[in-house]
Design a protein around this motif. Structure first.
Motif, PDB file in Angstrom:
ATOM      1  N   ALA A  95      67.006  27.153  41.988  1.00  0.00           N
ATOM      2  CA  ALA A  95      66.901  25.714  41.735  1.00  0.00           C
ATOM      3  C   ALA A  95      68.267  25.043  41.807  1.00  0.00           C
ATOM      4  O   ALA A  95      68.403  23.941  42.384  1.00  0.00           O
ATOM      5  N   VAL A  96      69.294  25.684  41.247  1.00  0.00           N
ATOM      6  CA  VAL A  96      70.642  25.113  41.297  1.00  0.00           C
ATOM      7  C   VAL A  96      71.136  25.048  42.732  1.00  0.00           C
ATOM      8  O   VAL A  96      71.775  24.065  43.149  1.00  0.00           O
ATOM      9  N   GLY A  97      70.855  26.093  43.519  1.00  0.00           N
ATOM     10  CA  GLY A  97      71.275  26.084  44.918  1.00  0.00           C
ATOM     11  C   GLY A  97      70.636  24.960  45.714  1.00  0.00           C
ATOM     12  O   GLY A  97      71.293  24.280  46.515  1.00  0.00           O
ATOM     13  N   HIS A 123      82.964  14.402  54.707  1.00  0.00           N
ATOM     14  CA  HIS A 123      82.361  15.525  55.405  1.00  0.00           C
ATOM     15  C   HIS A 123      82.879  16.859  54.861  1.00  0.00           C
ATOM     16  O   HIS A 123      82.115  17.829  54.725  1.00  0.00           O
ATOM     17  N   GLU A 124      84.177  16.899  54.584  1.00  0.00           N
ATOM     18  CA  GLU A 124      84.729  18.129  54.008  1.00  0.00           C
ATOM     19  C   GLU A 124      84.093  18.432  52.647  1.00  0.00           C
ATOM     20  O   GLU A 124      83.739  19.582  52.355  1.00  0.00           O
ATOM     21  N   THR A 125      83.949  17.383  51.833  1.00  0.00           N
ATOM     22  CA  THR A 125      83.317  17.567  50.526  1.00  0.00           C
ATOM     23  C   THR A 125      81.882  18.048  50.674  1.00  0.00           C
ATOM     24  O   THR A 125      81.430  18.950  49.957  1.00  0.00           O
ATOM     25  N   GLY A 126      81.172  17.448  51.613  1.00  0.00           N
ATOM     26  CA  GLY A 126      79.794  17.876  51.852  1.00  0.00           C
ATOM     27  C   GLY A 126      79.724  19.316  52.324  1.00  0.00           C
ATOM     28  O   GLY A 126      78.834  20.068  51.925  1.00  0.00           O
ATOM     29  N   ALA A 127      80.664  19.714  53.199  1.00  0.00           N
ATOM     30  CA  ALA A 127      80.679  21.097  53.688  1.00  0.00           C
ATOM     31  C   ALA A 127      80.951  22.077  52.552  1.00  0.00           C
ATOM     32  O   ALA A 127      80.324  23.139  52.456  1.00  0.00           O
ATOM     33  N   ALA A 131      78.406  24.891  51.265  1.00  0.00           N
ATOM     34  CA  ALA A 131      78.798  26.308  51.224  1.00  0.00           C
ATOM     35  C   ALA A 131      78.546  26.900  49.843  1.00  0.00           C
ATOM     36  O   ALA A 131      78.074  28.044  49.710  1.00  0.00           O
ATOM     37  N   VAL A 132      78.854  26.129  48.819  1.00  0.00           N
ATOM     38  CA  VAL A 132      78.585  26.604  47.451  1.00  0.00           C
ATOM     39  C   VAL A 132      77.082  26.784  47.248  1.00  0.00           C
ATOM     40  O   VAL A 132      76.633  27.766  46.635  1.00  0.00           O
ATOM     41  N   ALA A 133      76.294  25.834  47.754  1.00  0.00           N
ATOM     42  CA  ALA A 133      74.838  25.956  47.641  1.00  0.00           C
ATOM     43  C   ALA A 133      74.348  27.211  48.357  1.00  0.00           C
ATOM     44  O   ALA A 133      73.466  27.923  47.858  1.00  0.00           O
ATOM     45  N   ALA A 134      74.927  27.495  49.530  1.00  0.00           N
ATOM     46  CA  ALA A 134      74.537  28.701  50.263  1.00  0.00           C
ATOM     47  C   ALA A 134      74.878  29.956  49.463  1.00  0.00           C
ATOM     48  O   ALA A 134      74.114  30.934  49.460  1.00  0.00           O
ATOM     49  N   ALA A 135      76.021  29.936  48.772  1.00  0.00           N
ATOM     50  CA  ALA A 135      76.393  31.085  47.931  1.00  0.00           C
ATOM     51  C   ALA A 135      75.390  31.259  46.797  1.00  0.00           C
ATOM     52  O   ALA A 135      74.963  32.383  46.490  1.00  0.00           O
ATOM     53  N   PHE A 136      74.999  30.160  46.162  1.00  0.00           N
ATOM     54  CA  PHE A 136      74.004  30.246  45.088  1.00  0.00           C
ATOM     55  C   PHE A 136      72.692  30.824  45.608  1.00  0.00           C
ATOM     56  O   PHE A 136      72.086  31.711  44.981  1.00  0.00           O
ATOM     57  N   LEU A 137      72.242  30.334  46.751  1.00  0.00           N
ATOM     58  CA  LEU A 137      70.981  30.800  47.313  1.00  0.00           C
ATOM     59  C   LEU A 137      71.076  32.261  47.746  1.00  0.00           C
ATOM     60  O   LEU A 137      70.109  33.020  47.613  1.00  0.00           O
TER      61      LEU A 137
END
Length: 214
Positions: A95-97, A123-127, A131-137
């Motif tokens: 859910a957090v991801g 865009h950098e912030t979004g990337a 990436a953090v979301a991908a790590a969580f998932l």
């Protein structure tokens, strides 16, 4: 007269089994045959000694059996609780991801109207957020990756927290913008818990060594 059937009848009588011959015939034979009468007395004495002999000592296994049953029961319950906690952590991290990816998408898709940063910085912030979301998932899908992802994510979270607090004090960032970082903090805490639960147990090594030696 053959004595064998009557001696078998005597043995059966001592064991409480059917005699195989009439009891009166057996008694008459024992009264008339001293050899069978002596054999019957000896057999009765041997049987009596065997029945009255003290039983060999048997170790008391009550505590061991009760302990093993308790270990099996509580071990099964503990394993079920561990699976439940592990599933809950993975669902929370999932859910957090997803929420973290939702924060990243507006910046990557050009929705920067509410942002004061330049487009490239947005865009950098979004990337970074994606990436953090991908790590969580990834950790939610494969919890064994938690220990490897934790050093980078924890370092990033600590540095971001320090800078965010300073920016809040200086008025460089709005509180609602800073509150979005709580999602990152929650994800890192969940990954830390997953990594801690997967740490090697010290007691496992001696037990394995004992099995090898045995």
């Amino acid at each position: 007269m053959q004595c064998a059937p009557f001696r078998e009848a005597v043995s059966a009588r001592l064991d409480g089994e059917p005699l195989g011959v009439p009891a009166a015939d057996l008694d008459r034979h024992l009264a008339a045959c001293p050899a069978c009468a002596g054999w019957a007395d000896a057999a009765e004495a041997v049987t009596r000694r065997a029945r009255l002999a003290p039983a060999p000592p048997v170790p008391d296994l009550t505590a061991a059996v009760v302990g093993e049953v308790a270990r099996q029961l509580f071990g099964t319950a503990a394993a079920a609780r561990a699976r439940l906690v592990r599933s809950a952590l993975r669902l929370d991290l999932l859910a957090v991801g997803v929420a973290q990816a939702g924060l990243a998408w507006p910046a990557l898709s050009g929705g920067t109207a509410a942002m004061s940063a330049p487009v490239h910085v947005a865009h950098e912030t979004g990337a970074w957020n994606l990436a953090v979301a991908a790590a969580f998932l990834a950790v939610a899908a494969a919890p064994r990756l938690a220990a490897g992802a934790l050093p980078f994510l924890a370092t990033f979270t600590v540095l971001l927290t320090v800078t965010t607090v300073r920016d809040l004090q200086a008025g460089h960032v709005h509180a609602d913008r800073a509150a979005a970082h709580l999602l990152l903090l929650a994800g890192v805490v969940l990954i830390a818990v997953v990594a801690w639960r997967q740490r090697p147990r010290r007691a496992a090594a001696p037990a394995a060594a004992r099995r090898v030696v045995a």
